[in-house]
Design an enzyme around this catalytic site. Structure first.
Site, short mmCIF file in Angstrom:
data_model
loop_
_atom_site.label_atom_id
_atom_site.label_comp_id
_atom_site.label_asym_id
_atom_site.label_seq_id
_atom_site.Cartn_x
_atom_site.Cartn_y
_atom_site.Cartn_z
N HIS A 65 0.89 -1.17 0.00
CA HIS A 65 0.00 0.00 0.00
C HIS A 65 0.92 1.22 0.00
CE1 HIS A 65 -4.06 1.51 0.54
NE2 HIS A 65 -3.65 2.32 1.49
N LYS A 101 -3.86 7.42 -3.66
CA LYS A 101 -2.72 7.94 -2.90
C LYS A 101 -1.71 8.48 -3.88
CE LYS A 101 -3.36 7.11 1.43
NZ LYS A 101 -3.52 8.24 2.32
N ASP A 106 -6.53 16.58 6.74
CA ASP A 106 -6.34 15.30 7.44
C ASP A 106 -5.22 15.46 8.48
OD1 ASP A 106 -6.26 12.72 8.31
OD2 ASP A 106 -5.40 11.86 6.50
C1 MUC Z 1 -4.55 8.84 5.27
O1 MUC Z 1 -3.72 9.71 5.14
O2 MUC Z 1 -5.70 9.19 5.04
C2 MUC Z 1 -6.27 6.32 5.01
C3 MUC Z 1 -6.57 5.53 3.94
C4 MUC Z 1 -5.35 5.12 3.39
O3 MUC Z 1 -5.18 4.41 2.42
O4 MUC Z 1 -4.34 5.69 4.10
C5 MUC Z 1 -4.86 6.30 5.24
C6 MUC Z 1 -4.15 7.48 5.72
MG MG Z 2 -5.12 11.24 4.51
#
Ligand code: MUC
Ligand code: MG
Length: 373
Positions: free
Chosen positions: A22, A169, A249
């Site tokens: 991931h 991401k 976040d």
């Molecule tokens: C984040 O920064 O949001 C939440 C879902 C994911 O894939 O990573 C997290 C952290």
């Molecule tokens: Mg995040």
């Protein structure tokens, strides 16, 4: 009958495999490490809680090892011997003596709520005032690092009716490579799914201004934490220019942070996370600030296992409006978990379990097998 007191904090670090790597801007996860807390009370009840982070110390200021040490060395002496039924008093006591450490605080608050719910035979959501929904729509994160693989994964999720909101991401690559990757995925999915991006603080303001326009043209719905967590003014300026909304976040590490961000109009959406604000009860304070300021809510995750995920779900189920839904998919990223019954995902939602407290039972054999020796 004597008042139940807290007797012991038992903390276990659990290393679990994930279904695939991931990839985030700051770290690529090749597995996940959970910190689980069993809070033993004198009436025989055991409350459970979780404090899980991402990538050791690369995401937040607490690591699994520091969480375990701090729970055992600093939290336990404060709460062992105290009335286990007065959660407000215990939280106050902890906050008077311990700064920050919201992940560890979240595990303790969760375990206290779980034990008290079991004691009263009501759910954690009931303790928080009652759920207004039984299921929470749940996004999935595409983060394999490969465009084709991400598209295939999204197609599978749509076909299974498990997820129809996708968070991508980005931030590890050149921004324009990332934008091409995101646009290709959105083109493949069309109107069947929403696409959001999480930059995890990787961009400068200048890059983010241009990127926000390109992402909007590519059909992206929102941008999560594009700038460094401390750059509130930058977020506020970017928010005024971006054609699509920003979500804060990492910028929220406390209830006070959320108040400052709301005052500065830094983002029209907040990602709530129980770990960032000290637990399922404490996170509702951030939610209240957002609600008062007209800021939309999103139920975030630190990629916890079932315990932290369901604890979050109890809290988020009590919110009047959860406009941007949730991303409580952590257990689905793991190939194994340490609970008896897996959480139920159906029709794009995570369903809240029934039963008292969190409504979860740990599988002690699995816990022993996966716990770090
Ligand atoms: C984040 O920064 O949001 C939440 C879902 C994911 O894939 O990573 C997290 C952290
Ligand atoms: Mg995040």
């Amino acid at each position: 009958m004597s008042t139940p007191i807290v007797q012991q904090l038992e903390v276990v670090i659990v290393d679990l495999p994930t279904i695939r790597p991931h990839k985030l801007a700051m770290h690529t996860m090749k597995g996940q490490t959970l910190v689980l807390l069993k809070l033993h009370c004198s009436d025989g009840l055991v409350g459970i809680g979780e404090a899980t982070t991402i990538g050791g110390l690369s995401y937040g200021a607490e690591s699994p090892e520091s969480i375990k040490t701090n729970l055992e060395s600093w939290f336990a002496p404060l709460i062992v011997g105290q009335d286990a039924t007065n959660i407000n008093r215990l939280i106050m006591r902890i906050n008077q003596h311990i700064r920050g450490n919201t992940f560890a605080k979240s595990a303790v608050e969760t375990a206290l709520l779980d034990a008290q719910g079991k004691r009263l035979n009501i759910s954690v959501a009931d303790l928080l005032g009652g759920r207004v929904r039984d299921g929470l729509e749940c996004a999935w994160t595409l983060a394999s690092g490969d465009t084709g693989r991400d598209i295939d994964e999204a197609e599978q999720m749509l076909a299974m009716r498990r997820h129809r909101h996708f968070k991508l991401k980005i931030g590890a690559n050149d921004p324009y490579v990332d934008i091409a990757h995101v646009s290709a995925i959105k083109r493949a999915l069309g109107d069947r799914a929403s696409v959001r991006v999480d930059v995890n603080q990787a961009w400068s303001e200048a890059v983010a201004i241009r990127a926000s326009r390109l992402l909007a043209d590519g059909g992206v719905e929102l941008i999560e934490q594009p700038l460094h967590r401390s750059d509130r003014l930058g977020m506020s300026r970017l928010n005024a220019k971006s054609p699509i909304p920003l979500m804060a976040d990492e910028a929220i590490e406390s209830v006070a942070d959320s108040f400052a961000l709301a005052q500065m109009a830094a983002a029209p959406i907040f990602a709530l996370k129980i770990a960032k604000t000290g637990g399922p009860k404490s996170v509702l304070k951030t939610a209240a600030i957002a609600e008062a300021a007209g800021i939309g809510l999103y139920g975030g995750t630190m990629l916890e296992g079932t315990v932290g995920t369901i604890a979050s779900a109890h809290a988020f189920s009590t919110l009047e409006s959860l406009e941007w839904h949730t991303e409580l998919f952590g257990p689905l990223l793991l190939t194994e978990d340490v609970v008896i019954e897996q959480p139920q995902y159906r029709d794009f939602q995570l369903m809240l379990p029934g039963g008292a407290g969190l409504g979860i039972q740990l599988d002690d054999d699995k816990l022993a097998f996966f716990s770090r020796k």
